[in-house]
Design an enzyme around this catalytic site. Structure first.
Site, PDB file in Angstrom:
ATOM      1  N   ASP A   1       0.807  -1.217   0.000  1.00 35.41           N
ATOM      2  CA  ASP A   1       0.000   0.000   0.000  1.00 35.41           C
ATOM      3  C   ASP A   1       0.844   1.272   0.000  1.00 35.41           C
ATOM      4  O   ASP A   1       0.353   2.362   0.294  1.00 35.41           O
ATOM      5  CB  ASP A   1      -0.937   0.011   1.206  1.00 35.41           C
ATOM      6  CG  ASP A   1      -0.180  -0.075   2.534  1.00 35.41           C
ATOM      7  OD1 ASP A   1       1.024  -0.381   2.509  1.00 35.41           O
ATOM      8  OD2 ASP A   1      -0.813   0.163   3.581  1.00 35.41           O
ATOM      9  N   GLN A   2       2.100   1.126  -0.358  1.00 40.91           N
ATOM     10  CA  GLN A   2       3.006   2.279  -0.366  1.00 40.91           C
ATOM     11  C   GLN A   2       2.627   3.239  -1.493  1.00 40.91           C
ATOM     12  O   GLN A   2       2.411   2.810  -2.632  1.00 40.91           O
ATOM     13  CB  GLN A   2       4.430   1.760  -0.571  1.00 40.91           C
ATOM     14  CG  GLN A   2       5.526   2.753  -0.289  1.00 40.91           C
ATOM     15  CD  GLN A   2       6.865   2.033  -0.204  1.00 40.91           C
ATOM     16  OE1 GLN A   2       7.076   1.177   0.640  1.00 40.91           O
ATOM     17  NE2 GLN A   2       7.754   2.377  -1.111  1.00 40.91           N
TER      18      GLN A   2
ATOM     19  N   TYR B   1      29.796  11.196 -28.560  1.00 41.49           N
ATOM     20  CA  TYR B   1      29.998   9.759 -28.751  1.00 41.49           C
ATOM     21  C   TYR B   1      29.045   9.322 -29.853  1.00 41.49           C
ATOM     22  O   TYR B   1      28.233  10.123 -30.342  1.00 41.49           O
ATOM     23  CB  TYR B   1      29.769   8.975 -27.454  1.00 41.49           C
ATOM     24  CG  TYR B   1      28.652   9.466 -26.578  1.00 41.49           C
ATOM     25  CD1 TYR B   1      27.323   9.145 -26.861  1.00 41.49           C
ATOM     26  CD2 TYR B   1      28.909  10.266 -25.470  1.00 41.49           C
ATOM     27  CE1 TYR B   1      26.289   9.588 -26.063  1.00 41.49           C
ATOM     28  CE2 TYR B   1      27.878  10.719 -24.651  1.00 41.49           C
ATOM     29  CZ  TYR B   1      26.565  10.375 -24.962  1.00 41.49           C
ATOM     30  OH  TYR B   1      25.537  10.827 -24.173  1.00 41.49           O
ATOM     31  N   ASP B   2      29.165   8.065 -30.278  1.00 40.29           N
ATOM     32  CA  ASP B   2      28.342   7.538 -31.382  1.00 40.29           C
ATOM     33  C   ASP B   2      28.579   8.268 -32.695  1.00 40.29           C
ATOM     34  O   ASP B   2      27.672   8.373 -33.522  1.00 40.29           O
ATOM     35  CB  ASP B   2      26.846   7.597 -31.038  1.00 40.29           C
ATOM     36  CG  ASP B   2      26.443   6.524 -30.050  1.00 40.29           C
ATOM     37  OD1 ASP B   2      27.276   5.648 -29.747  1.00 40.29           O
ATOM     38  OD2 ASP B   2      25.292   6.551 -29.579  1.00 40.29           O
TER      39      ASP B   2
ATOM     40  N   GLU C   1      16.403  14.857 -30.164  1.00 43.50           N
ATOM     41  CA  GLU C   1      17.281  14.327 -31.212  1.00 43.50           C
ATOM     42  C   GLU C   1      16.509  14.220 -32.536  1.00 43.50           C
ATOM     43  O   GLU C   1      15.937  13.179 -32.811  1.00 43.50           O
ATOM     44  CB  GLU C   1      17.831  12.972 -30.777  1.00 43.50           C
ATOM     45  CG  GLU C   1      18.582  13.028 -29.448  1.00 43.50           C
ATOM     46  CD  GLU C   1      19.156  11.685 -29.006  1.00 43.50           C
ATOM     47  OE1 GLU C   1      19.447  10.832 -29.874  1.00 43.50           O
ATOM     48  OE2 GLU C   1      19.305  11.483 -27.804  1.00 43.50           O
TER      49      GLU C   1
ATOM     50  N   GLY D   1      12.653  12.619 -23.822  1.00 45.87           N
ATOM     51  CA  GLY D   1      12.985  12.493 -25.240  1.00 45.87           C
ATOM     52  C   GLY D   1      13.896  11.317 -25.503  1.00 45.87           C
ATOM     53  O   GLY D   1      13.509  10.162 -25.389  1.00 45.87           O
ATOM     54  N   GLY D   2      15.144  11.616 -25.891  1.00 46.19           N
ATOM     55  CA  GLY D   2      16.063  10.549 -26.262  1.00 46.19           C
ATOM     56  C   GLY D   2      15.832  10.123 -27.699  1.00 46.19           C
ATOM     57  O   GLY D   2      14.959  10.632 -28.406  1.00 46.19           O
ATOM     58  N   TRP D   3      16.625   9.155 -28.139  1.00 48.37           N
ATOM     59  CA  TRP D   3      16.547   8.706 -29.529  1.00 48.37           C
ATOM     60  C   TRP D   3      15.144   8.230 -29.903  1.00 48.37           C
ATOM     61  O   TRP D   3      14.621   8.558 -30.963  1.00 48.37           O
ATOM     62  CB  TRP D   3      17.559   7.595 -29.756  1.00 48.37           C
ATOM     63  CG  TRP D   3      17.582   7.042 -31.144  1.00 48.37           C
ATOM     64  CD1 TRP D   3      17.133   5.823 -31.543  1.00 48.37           C
ATOM     65  CD2 TRP D   3      18.093   7.687 -32.321  1.00 48.37           C
ATOM     66  NE1 TRP D   3      17.329   5.663 -32.896  1.00 48.37           N
ATOM     67  CE2 TRP D   3      17.920   6.792 -33.395  1.00 48.37           C
ATOM     68  CE3 TRP D   3      18.683   8.929 -32.561  1.00 48.37           C
ATOM     69  CZ2 TRP D   3      18.318   7.095 -34.696  1.00 48.37           C
ATOM     70  CZ3 TRP D   3      19.073   9.245 -33.859  1.00 48.37           C
ATOM     71  CH2 TRP D   3      18.890   8.334 -34.904  1.00 48.37           C
TER      72      TRP D   3
ATOM     73  N   TRP E   1      26.847   8.351 -20.595  1.00 43.88           N
ATOM     74  CA  TRP E   1      25.792   7.364 -20.862  1.00 43.88           C
ATOM     75  C   TRP E   1      26.438   5.990 -20.756  1.00 43.88           C
ATOM     76  O   TRP E   1      27.348   5.697 -21.508  1.00 43.88           O
ATOM     77  CB  TRP E   1      25.206   7.559 -22.262  1.00 43.88           C
ATOM     78  CG  TRP E   1      24.152   6.540 -22.522  1.00 43.88           C
ATOM     79  CD1 TRP E   1      24.291   5.285 -23.064  1.00 43.88           C
ATOM     80  CD2 TRP E   1      22.754   6.690 -22.227  1.00 43.88           C
ATOM     81  NE1 TRP E   1      23.089   4.642 -23.111  1.00 43.88           N
ATOM     82  CE2 TRP E   1      22.128   5.477 -22.604  1.00 43.88           C
ATOM     83  CE3 TRP E   1      21.985   7.708 -21.664  1.00 43.88           C
ATOM     84  CZ2 TRP E   1      20.753   5.272 -22.445  1.00 43.88           C
ATOM     85  CZ3 TRP E   1      20.627   7.499 -21.521  1.00 43.88           C
ATOM     86  CH2 TRP E   1      20.018   6.294 -21.911  1.00 43.88           C
TER      87      TRP E   1
END
Length: 533
Positions: free
Chosen positions: A237-238, A375-376, A307, A264-266, A513
């Site tokens: 019940d939390q 990166y990527d 993105e 959002g994100g990819w 990430w």
């Protein structure tokens, strides 16, 4: 989540040179309010100046206005976090409407990039009172104080991270499934003690509104005592369970740790196109969600990971170059000056590339910091190669694409007027790789993506460090060839080099990430924290 940078135009070393301290009229309360100009960088043909206002009084300061002249040979080319106007060599800087009042003991900083070498301002006044060191006398109408205030009164509480470097890490909500990575792991790995901020990824943007990404992982999953941060099991019940409640417990254990909800994100950036049609409605929906009474205490702000605005990611956006700035401005207005508002952005520094597609500099004054996803850049989506490191710091002979390296993005963003201390350098806690490779050095051909635990062509650092140890470095990052597989990834050694770069460039810190890619004892985050000092 795919992350996609430009080239060295500026080089500067950070210098902290304090200039005029400015006592203000006591109409704002007992004590004094001061302002100080400081040279942050000077590269000869240009410079960066930061101005800090400190409220040493016992009352809130509702507004401020600074006027000053700049000597011949220097001028302001861009500014942030203040409205600056110019008449000849005379400048006026006033508080942004979103900034809100300055509480007792608090500080507020704004800054500018200037042409030419740094020169201290002249004839400086703040609300009509002469700045210390300026040549304009204080007006006779200012009432004297019976007890002279201290020149630089210490704030009653420390300003938020004034000069400390930020260490910001993403926690991926889906990590609680196959990866079996939970908020508790941030604590047991020692990472929580090294982080300044956690980015919780991701909220959705469906229909141009902020929305829950995964209700089970976010706030429904019941944790056993063994998997809970504090060793206390959830009850049926939390009112709040899941990762949100675990983050609440983590913040209680580490009171200085801040948590930001990233949207959002990819995968979920498509909704930003509709959001750009009505930024105020989007901001309203985000505020209502982040400040939901069930978890309002968990989050210290919002991160926008679009993105990409006015460019293509998983979907293409054609909202125009002002859309991102308008969305960010609306979010800041709704959330106010006390909330953290940040953004992860493209790192495509090629000429005419994604950084050039939208007005990131126009959005910068409304953001606490900006995270170019350095990166990527390269990966096995180009199945036949050529092999190339996915996160090079610098260019190297034979790099497949001009502008696809970290320094290219940083320099392009700085050249557009974004201050260096608002930029964080991105680090990937994973590698990208190909198979069918015969050449050890970068530039070899391949037959497809290398096998990975969860997805072809990508693997966590914690796996690669043992399965395919680094055999060489290029462009400031590492690579490895194991059998017919070729991988690139950052190691503690290359991260140390990148952190040296971040310090030399005056950047605000680093982000990465994502947390579950690190070793059980936080090897990579330790390298970030140790490298930044």
């Amino acid at each position: 989540m795919k992350r996609s940078l430009r080239r060295a135009l500026w080089v500067g070393t950070v210098m902290a040179v304090t200039a005029a301290t400015v006592p203000m009229a006591s109409a704002f309360g007992d004590g004094s309010v001061t302002a100080a100009f400081a040279k942050a960088q000077d590269w000869g043909t240009g410079h960066e100046t930061r101005v800090t206002i400190t409220n040493g009084s016992s009352a809130s300061v509702s507004t401020w206005r600074i006027e000053f002249d700049l000597p011949s040979g220097t001028s302001i080319s861009s500014s942030w976090d203040a409205d600056v106007t110019r008449t000849g060599d005379h400048y006026v800087a006033v508080k942004k409407s979103w900034a809100g009042p300055l509480a007792p003991g608090a500080t507020f900083s704004w800054g500018y990039n200037g042409t030419g070498a740094y020169k201290a301002p002249l004839n400086c006044t703040i609300n009509g009172v002469a700045c210390g060191g300026g040549s304009t006398p204080p007006p006779t109408t200012v009432p004297p104080t019976t007890t002279p205030p201290p020149t630089t009164p210490p704030p009653t509480t420390p300003p938020p991270d004034p000069g400390g470097k930020k260490v910001v890490g993403y926690f991926a909500q889906w990590g609680v499934y196959a990866r079996n990575y939970h908020v508790k792991n941030i604590h047991t790995s020692g990472s929580a003690a090294k982080l300044t901020h956690i980015l919780y990824a991701f909220g959705n943007t469906t229909g141009g509104r902020c929305a829950i990404g995964d209700s089970y992982a976010d706030y429904e999953k019941a944790y056993t005592a063994a998997d809970s941060v504090d060793g206390v099991a959830d009850t049926w019940d939390q009112p709040l369970r899941g990762s949100f409640n675990q983050l609440r417990k983590l913040k209680k254990m580490y009171p200085n740790l801040k948590v930001i909800w990233s949207f959002g994100g990819w995968t979920w950036s498509g909704g930003f196109t509709q959001a750009a049609q009505n930024p105020a409605a989007f901001a309203e929906s985000c505020y209502n969600l982040v400040e939901d009474p069930r978890w309002a205490d968990v989050f210290d702000g919002i991160d926008i990971d679009w993105e990409y605005p006015n460019a293509c990611g998983l979907t293409c956006d054609s909202s125009g170059p002002n859309a991102f700035k308008n969305v960010i401005s609306a979010v800041r207005t709704k959330f106010g000056s006390s909330a953290l508002v940040t953004a992860a952005i493209t790192a495509d520094g090629s000429d005419g590339g994604k950084i050039d597609a939208t007005d990131y500099a126009g959005a910068a004054p409304h953001l606490n910091w900006i995270m170019p996803m350095t990166y990527d850049f390269f990966g096995a989506w180009a199945a036949q190669g050529p092999t190339a490191p996915h996160s090079p710091l610098y260019s190297y002979p034979g790099i497949p694409q001009q502008g696809f390296w970290s320094d290219a993005a940083i320099q392009k963003l700085k050249s557009k007027g974004i201050p260096s201390n608002k930029l964080l350098l991105g680090i990937g806690f994973y590698g990208r790789g190909w198979t069918g490779v015969t050449q050890a050095a970068p530039g070899g051909s391949a037959t497809g993506p290398a096998p990975g635990t969860y997805e072809q062509g990508i693997e966590d650092y914690k796996v690669l460090r043992n399965s395919c140890p680094a055999t060489g470095t290029v462009g400031g990052t590492a690579y490895a060839k194991c059998g017919s597989n070729w991988w690139s990834y950052d190691t503690p050694s290359t991260i140390n080099g990148k952190m040296t770069y971040a310090k030399n460039q005056g950047l605000g810190g680093a982000f990465f990430w994502e947390l579950s890619g690190d070793t059980g004892n936080g090897e990579l985050i330790g390298a970030i924290k140790g490298g930044l000092g």
